[in-house]
Motif scaffolding. Structure first.
Motif, PDB file in Angstrom:
ATOM      1  N   CYS A 115     -15.370  -5.343  29.677  1.00 31.31           N
ATOM      2  CA  CYS A 115     -15.267  -3.986  30.327  1.00 31.31           C
ATOM      3  C   CYS A 115     -14.014  -3.782  30.912  1.00 31.31           C
ATOM      4  CB  CYS A 115     -16.471  -3.992  31.530  1.00 31.31           C
ATOM      5  SG  CYS A 115     -18.117  -4.071  30.665  1.00 31.31           S
ATOM      6  N   SER A 119     -16.396   0.039  35.065  1.00 26.47           N
ATOM      7  CA  SER A 119     -17.551  -0.396  34.800  1.00 26.47           C
ATOM      8  C   SER A 119     -17.587  -1.908  35.440  1.00 26.47           C
ATOM      9  CB  SER A 119     -17.769  -0.660  33.456  1.00 26.47           C
ATOM     10  OG  SER A 119     -16.723  -1.074  32.595  1.00 26.47           O
ATOM     11  N   ILE A 122     -18.452  -1.509  39.097  1.00 31.62           N
ATOM     12  CA  ILE A 122     -19.738  -0.887  39.173  1.00 31.62           C
ATOM     13  C   ILE A 122     -20.956  -2.202  39.193  1.00 31.62           C
ATOM     14  CG2 ILE A 122     -21.509   0.615  38.682  1.00 31.62           C
ATOM     15  CD1 ILE A 122     -19.414   2.523  37.910  1.00 31.62           C
ATOM     16  N   CYS A 123     -20.639  -2.874  38.013  1.00 32.64           N
ATOM     17  CA  CYS A 123     -21.621  -3.763  37.580  1.00 32.64           C
ATOM     18  C   CYS A 123     -21.695  -5.105  38.502  1.00 32.64           C
ATOM     19  CB  CYS A 123     -21.571  -4.198  36.157  1.00 32.64           C
ATOM     20  SG  CYS A 123     -21.974  -3.052  34.839  1.00 32.64           S
ATOM     21  N   THR A 129     -24.663  -0.317  41.573  1.00 28.27           N
ATOM     22  CA  THR A 129     -25.709  -0.277  40.314  1.00 28.27           C
ATOM     23  C   THR A 129     -26.685   0.404  40.399  1.00 28.27           C
ATOM     24  OG1 THR A 129     -24.071  -2.055  39.289  1.00 28.27           O
ATOM     25  CG2 THR A 129     -26.588  -1.693  38.402  1.00 28.27           C
ATOM     26  N   ILE A 132     -26.563   4.144  41.030  1.00 26.50           N
ATOM     27  CA  ILE A 132     -26.693   4.914  39.524  1.00 26.50           C
ATOM     28  C   ILE A 132     -27.850   4.987  38.756  1.00 26.50           C
ATOM     29  CG2 ILE A 132     -25.008   5.125  37.624  1.00 26.50           C
ATOM     30  CD1 ILE A 132     -22.979   3.968  39.342  1.00 26.50           C
ATOM     31  N   ALA A 276     -28.380   2.392  30.100  1.00 27.82           N
ATOM     32  CA  ALA A 276     -27.382   1.646  31.240  1.00 27.82           C
ATOM     33  C   ALA A 276     -26.076   1.160  30.850  1.00 27.82           C
ATOM     34  CB  ALA A 276     -28.273   0.356  31.664  1.00 27.82           C
ATOM     35  N   LEU A 280     -23.103   3.155  33.017  1.00 26.60           N
ATOM     36  CA  LEU A 280     -21.984   2.585  33.779  1.00 26.60           C
ATOM     37  C   LEU A 280     -20.551   2.316  33.133  1.00 26.60           C
ATOM     38  CD1 LEU A 280     -24.628  -0.171  35.359  1.00 26.60           C
ATOM     39  CD2 LEU A 280     -23.870   2.113  36.164  1.00 26.60           C
ATOM     40  N   HIS A 281     -20.561   3.008  32.171  1.00 24.20           N
ATOM     41  CA  HIS A 281     -19.143   3.206  31.248  1.00 24.20           C
ATOM     42  C   HIS A 281     -18.744   1.591  30.666  1.00 24.20           C
ATOM     43  CE1 HIS A 281     -19.247   7.073  32.680  1.00 24.20           C
ATOM     44  NE2 HIS A 281     -19.323   6.856  33.785  1.00 24.20           N
ATOM     45  N   CYS A 282     -19.808   1.035  30.389  1.00 25.47           N
ATOM     46  CA  CYS A 282     -19.440  -0.448  29.869  1.00 25.47           C
ATOM     47  C   CYS A 282     -18.524  -0.152  28.583  1.00 25.47           C
ATOM     48  CB  CYS A 282     -20.584  -1.136  29.666  1.00 25.47           C
ATOM     49  SG  CYS A 282     -21.401  -1.724  31.281  1.00 25.47           S
TER      50      CYS A 282
END
Ligand code: ATP
Ligand code: MG
Ligand code: MG
Ligand code: MG
Length: 343
Positions: A115, A119, A122-123, A129, A132, A276, A280-282
């Motif tokens: 990532c 991301s 965030i994660c 997390t 969102i 998800a 979360l833009h992973c």
């Protein structure tokens, strides 16, 4: 020419040793032709030379003075990064999994596995997390956020909110991994000690409602734009919860792949994991952890791990093996994804 791969291991978090184990695991599954360079970031935050890093991986304990460090100047470190075609950041937790290391790699302009900055950040943060996921209607357990200064000024609102949750509840530092700092709270009178313990890891904490009679299910996702999702696996153990000891004691936990749950649950989990991952833009990879409650049929997303454990016995490798992808091939794919466009 073969890809010149650099693995970054260790790190200053409590998962330092876990990272070394993952790195040994990763090295053991790679084809001999790959022969990556490894650099270890010590617990104290010093970058070891590739030679000393290998010695550390082989079990040597280097005394402060004996360790040949990369020149402390960031220029030396960046130059080493840039001598490689791709970097595999394999540090778990703070500094390595939270976007900091990813930011350094961005600035160095070297492709890296997994990532990106956003991301990762965030994660690693369980509260951000959750916020969102909640805004997007992804099912998760009820939770109460706790901020240290507010709690110390007046714990009553938090205690009252937590009392509304079904016990046992779980108290977690927001940026933990390997279950470090997590307490299962059986009675509300144990709550304060659990919260204070979690504050030792950072200034924010989350209290989560416990899921009774749960199955722990995990799924893996890889890809940047085009995504692939693995079969679903279940973890079983006889501990109070999947704590540090259960995670790292051989045979304390069993992995069941595919998980013996209804097809509908498998589909829900795979679809939710993909949603998800995108929300979360992973990119690159993630392992997405769920709780399934057979009595109610409820499925809750627990968390996304952007640097999951990577020993040969780890869930991430096992899930893809069940899909017919061997670890060496999988790592090759991840390195290819690193050199593609990232989100
Ligand atoms: P990882 O090593 O996967 O990164 P982590 O440190 O991020 O783990 P969590 O996955 O949030 O921690 O929680 C660790 C374990 O605690 C879970 O696998 C589960 O066994 C238990 N647990 C956590 N939250 C809950 C909950 N709300 N209800 C029931 N069990 C829970
Ligand atoms: Mg985690
Ligand atoms: Mg983790
Ligand atoms: Mg987890």
């Amino acid at each position: 020419a073969p890809t010149r791969l650099l693995i970054i291991a260790g790190g200053t978090s409590d998962e330092h040793e876990v990272s070394l184990t993952s790195t040994r695991g990763l090295l053991s599954v790679l084809d001999e032709t790959v022969n990556p360079t490894v650099i270890v970031l010590t617990r104290e935050g010093r970058w070891l030379s590739p030679q000393d890093s290998r010695r550390v991986l082989d079990g040597a304990t280097l005394t402060e003075g004996a360790a040949k460090q990369l020149d402390s100047s960031i220029t030396r470190l960046v130059a080493l990064l840039q001598q490689h075609d791709a970097v595999f950041p394999l540090i778990h937790g703070k500094g390595g999994e939270d976007g900091c290391l990813q930011g350094l790699l961005e600035l160095a302009g070297v492709p890296y596995v997994g990532c990106g900055v956003l991301s990762s950040a965030i994660c690693m943060d369980k509260l951000v997390t959750k916020e969102i996921l909640r805004a997007n209607g992804i099912p998760q357990v009820r939770f109460v956020p706790v901020v240290r200064l507010e709690y110390e000024a007046n714990p009553c609102p938090i205690t009252a909110a937590a009392a509304e949750l079904t016990l046992p509840c779980f108290v977690k530092p927001v940026a933990s991994g390997s279950s470090i700092g997590i307490t299962k709270v059986m009675h509300i009178r144990e709550l304060d000690a659990a919260i204070r313990q979690a504050f030792a890891f950072g200034s924010r904490v989350v209290i989560e409602e416990g899921v009774a009679g749960l199955c722990e299910l995990e799924v893996a996702v890889i890809g940047n734009e085009y995504l692939e999702v693995s079969p679903v696996g279940e973890i079983t153990h006889s501990a109070e919860f999947y704590d540090f000891a259960t995670k790292y004691t051989p045979d304390a936990a069993r992995l069941l792949i595919p998980a013996p749950v209804p097809d509908e649950v498998v589909r829900t989990i795979q679809q939710t994991a993909l949603r998800a991952y995108k929300l979360l833009h992973c990119s690159g990879l993630a392992r997405v952890d769920f709780f399934y409650q057979p009595a109610t049929g409820n499925v809750f997303l627990n968390e996304l791990n952007t640097v999951p454990g990577l020993t040969p016995g780890s869930m991430f490798f096992k899930l893809w093996e069940a899909a017919g992808i061997q670890p060496a091939t999988l790592v090759e794919r991840l390195v290819c994804l690193a050199t593609e466009h990232k989100l």
